[in-house]
Design a protein around this motif. Structure first.
Motif, mmCIF file in Angstrom:
data_model
loop_
_atom_site.group_PDB
_atom_site.id
_atom_site.type_symbol
_atom_site.label_atom_id
_atom_site.label_comp_id
_atom_site.label_asym_id
_atom_site.label_seq_id
_atom_site.Cartn_x
_atom_site.Cartn_y
_atom_site.Cartn_z
ATOM 1 N N ALA A 129 0.832 -1.202 0.000
ATOM 2 C CA ALA A 129 0.000 0.000 0.000
ATOM 3 C C ALA A 129 0.869 1.255 0.000
ATOM 4 O O ALA A 129 0.595 2.218 -0.725
ATOM 5 C CB ALA A 129 -0.931 -0.005 1.210
ATOM 6 N N LYS A 130 1.911 1.262 0.802
ATOM 7 C CA LYS A 130 2.791 2.423 0.877
ATOM 8 C C LYS A 130 3.534 2.626 -0.435
ATOM 9 O O LYS A 130 3.642 3.753 -0.927
ATOM 10 C CB LYS A 130 3.798 2.261 2.015
ATOM 11 C CG LYS A 130 4.716 3.467 2.155
ATOM 12 C CD LYS A 130 5.720 3.274 3.250
ATOM 13 C CE LYS A 130 6.607 4.466 3.488
ATOM 14 N NZ LYS A 130 6.961 5.288 2.377
ATOM 15 N N THR A 131 4.010 1.576 -1.030
ATOM 16 C CA THR A 131 4.750 1.689 -2.283
ATOM 17 C C THR A 131 3.866 2.213 -3.405
ATOM 18 O O THR A 131 4.270 3.086 -4.173
ATOM 19 C CB THR A 131 5.365 0.324 -2.661
ATOM 20 O OG1 THR A 131 6.262 -0.073 -1.617
ATOM 21 C CG2 THR A 131 6.136 0.401 -3.961
ATOM 22 N N ASN A 146 4.404 6.043 -5.152
ATOM 23 C CA ASN A 146 4.706 6.143 -6.576
ATOM 24 C C ASN A 146 3.501 6.588 -7.403
ATOM 25 O O ASN A 146 3.515 6.475 -8.627
ATOM 26 C CB ASN A 146 5.244 4.801 -7.080
ATOM 27 C CG ASN A 146 6.588 4.490 -6.476
ATOM 28 O OD1 ASN A 146 7.605 4.978 -6.919
ATOM 29 N ND2 ASN A 146 6.595 3.681 -5.419
ATOM 30 N N ARG A 147 2.488 7.090 -6.747
ATOM 31 C CA ARG A 147 1.251 7.492 -7.416
ATOM 32 C C ARG A 147 1.489 8.561 -8.479
ATOM 33 O O ARG A 147 0.959 8.483 -9.577
ATOM 34 C CB ARG A 147 0.258 7.993 -6.369
ATOM 35 C CG ARG A 147 -1.003 8.590 -6.942
ATOM 36 C CD ARG A 147 -1.857 9.197 -5.876
ATOM 37 N NE ARG A 147 -1.123 10.294 -5.239
ATOM 38 C CZ ARG A 147 -1.516 10.904 -4.152
ATOM 39 N NH1 ARG A 147 -2.621 10.523 -3.548
ATOM 40 N NH2 ARG A 147 -0.830 11.883 -3.632
ATOM 41 N N VAL A 183 8.868 -5.557 -3.035
ATOM 42 C CA VAL A 183 7.571 -5.400 -2.364
ATOM 43 C C VAL A 183 6.545 -6.347 -2.968
ATOM 44 O O VAL A 183 5.833 -7.058 -2.243
ATOM 45 C CB VAL A 183 7.097 -3.929 -2.438
ATOM 46 C CG1 VAL A 183 5.627 -3.810 -2.083
ATOM 47 C CG2 VAL A 183 7.942 -3.057 -1.531
ATOM 48 N N TRP A 184 6.445 -6.383 -4.296
ATOM 49 C CA TRP A 184 5.417 -7.216 -4.929
ATOM 50 C C TRP A 184 5.731 -8.703 -4.832
ATOM 51 O O TRP A 184 4.824 -9.518 -4.653
ATOM 52 C CB TRP A 184 5.178 -6.778 -6.373
ATOM 53 C CG TRP A 184 4.410 -5.494 -6.395
ATOM 54 C CD1 TRP A 184 4.867 -4.268 -6.781
ATOM 55 C CD2 TRP A 184 3.071 -5.282 -5.940
ATOM 56 N NE1 TRP A 184 3.889 -3.315 -6.614
ATOM 57 C CE2 TRP A 184 2.775 -3.912 -6.104
ATOM 58 C CE3 TRP A 184 2.087 -6.114 -5.421
ATOM 59 C CZ2 TRP A 184 1.543 -3.363 -5.761
ATOM 60 C CZ3 TRP A 184 0.857 -5.564 -5.083
ATOM 61 C CH2 TRP A 184 0.595 -4.203 -5.251
ATOM 62 N N VAL A 185 7.006 -9.076 -4.910
ATOM 63 C CA VAL A 185 7.373 -10.484 -4.722
ATOM 64 C C VAL A 185 7.084 -10.907 -3.284
ATOM 65 O O VAL A 185 6.571 -12.002 -3.036
ATOM 66 C CB VAL A 185 8.855 -10.730 -5.104
ATOM 67 C CG1 VAL A 185 9.345 -12.083 -4.633
ATOM 68 C CG2 VAL A 185 9.039 -10.596 -6.617
ATOM 69 N N SER A 186 7.361 -10.028 -2.335
ATOM 70 C CA SER A 186 7.070 -10.339 -0.929
ATOM 71 C C SER A 186 5.576 -10.497 -0.695
ATOM 72 O O SER A 186 5.145 -11.414 0.015
ATOM 73 C CB SER A 186 7.605 -9.230 -0.014
ATOM 74 O OG SER A 186 8.996 -9.169 -0.081
ATOM 75 N N LYS A 225 -4.599 3.254 3.600
ATOM 76 C CA LYS A 225 -5.103 4.362 2.794
ATOM 77 C C LYS A 225 -5.643 5.486 3.678
ATOM 78 O O LYS A 225 -5.368 6.669 3.437
ATOM 79 C CB LYS A 225 -6.184 3.890 1.833
ATOM 80 C CG LYS A 225 -6.716 5.010 0.952
ATOM 81 C CD LYS A 225 -7.880 4.569 0.126
ATOM 82 C CE LYS A 225 -8.405 5.663 -0.793
ATOM 83 N NZ LYS A 225 -8.520 6.987 -0.236
ATOM 84 N N MET A 226 -6.403 5.126 4.688
ATOM 85 C CA MET A 226 -6.980 6.147 5.556
ATOM 86 C C MET A 226 -5.883 6.944 6.276
ATOM 87 O O MET A 226 -5.946 8.170 6.357
ATOM 88 C CB MET A 226 -7.908 5.514 6.585
ATOM 89 C CG MET A 226 -8.625 6.538 7.449
ATOM 90 S SD MET A 226 -9.345 5.837 8.925
ATOM 91 C CE MET A 226 -7.892 5.460 9.891
ATOM 92 N N ILE A 227 -4.870 6.259 6.768
ATOM 93 C CA ILE A 227 -3.777 6.932 7.469
ATOM 94 C C ILE A 227 -3.029 7.855 6.515
ATOM 95 O O ILE A 227 -2.715 9.005 6.844
ATOM 96 C CB ILE A 227 -2.829 5.899 8.117
ATOM 97 C CG1 ILE A 227 -3.529 5.217 9.290
ATOM 98 C CG2 ILE A 227 -1.527 6.560 8.567
ATOM 99 C CD1 ILE A 227 -2.777 4.015 9.846
ATOM 100 N N ARG A 228 -2.766 7.380 5.305
ATOM 101 C CA ARG A 228 -2.048 8.198 4.324
ATOM 102 C C ARG A 228 -2.890 9.396 3.878
ATOM 103 O O ARG A 228 -2.376 10.495 3.706
ATOM 104 C CB ARG A 228 -1.649 7.338 3.142
ATOM 105 C CG ARG A 228 -0.776 8.033 2.116
ATOM 106 C CD ARG A 228 0.589 8.394 2.734
ATOM 107 N NE ARG A 228 1.479 8.941 1.756
ATOM 108 C CZ ARG A 228 2.432 8.267 1.149
ATOM 109 N NH1 ARG A 228 2.624 6.992 1.419
ATOM 110 N NH2 ARG A 228 3.194 8.840 0.257
#
Length: 149
Positions: free
Chosen positions: A61-63, A67-68, A81-84, A125-128
């Motif tokens: 979510a953070k990544t 990068n938005r 991140v995505w492999v993890s 998302k809410m925190i960000r």
């Protein structure tokens, strides 16, 4: 042309619902793991898988959010991140599939596990959103007047 964002703050009811859902998902997942009529090693594996999914979901979510508007992370980080995240989901699913428990018990664990992942993304998302709204508010405030010394 610069991208413009509309700043809309979440209501206190929404924030309460998101936190309640996340806490309920953690409790339901943890309780499900603890109550499984399985070997301790299976329960430990599943608990680790749930934690792995939880942390991988926050990282994904953070990544995505970082990068938005343009790439700020390296390709290596994004791939990691995505492999993890994929490894967390696949390995947890594999461990759950091979467990020697009843179908209804697997169903409970799967639903609480998916609830955990979903509520983690919503909470992130809410925190960000709140963080970015606070930044926008601070940047729009006039600078405090300084008095000459």
């Amino acid at each position: 042309m610069a991208t413009q964002y509309v700043m809309q703050r979440d209501t206190s009811g929404w924030r309460t619902q998101v936190w309640t859902s996340f806490i309920l998902a953690v409790v339901a997942s943890g309780g499900g793991v603890l109550q499984l009529p399985s070997q301790e090693l299976d329960r430990a594996f599943l608990a680790i898988g749930f934690f792995f999914c939880l942390f991988a979901s926050f990282a994904a979510a953070k990544t995505v959010r970082d990068n938005r508007d343009g790439r700020v992370d390296t390709n290596g980080w994004i791939i990691t991140v995505w492999v993890s995240f994929a490894a967390a989901v696949c390995l947890t699913a594999w461990g759950l599939w091979r467990m020697n428990i009843g179908d209804w018990q697997k169903g409970y664990v799967v639903v609480s596990w998916l609830f955990l992942i979903s509520s983690t993304f919503t909470l992130a998302k809410m925190i960000r959103d709140r963080y970015e709204a606070d930044l926008m508010t601070r940047s729009n405030e006039p600078a405090p007047e300084t008095r000459p010394a």
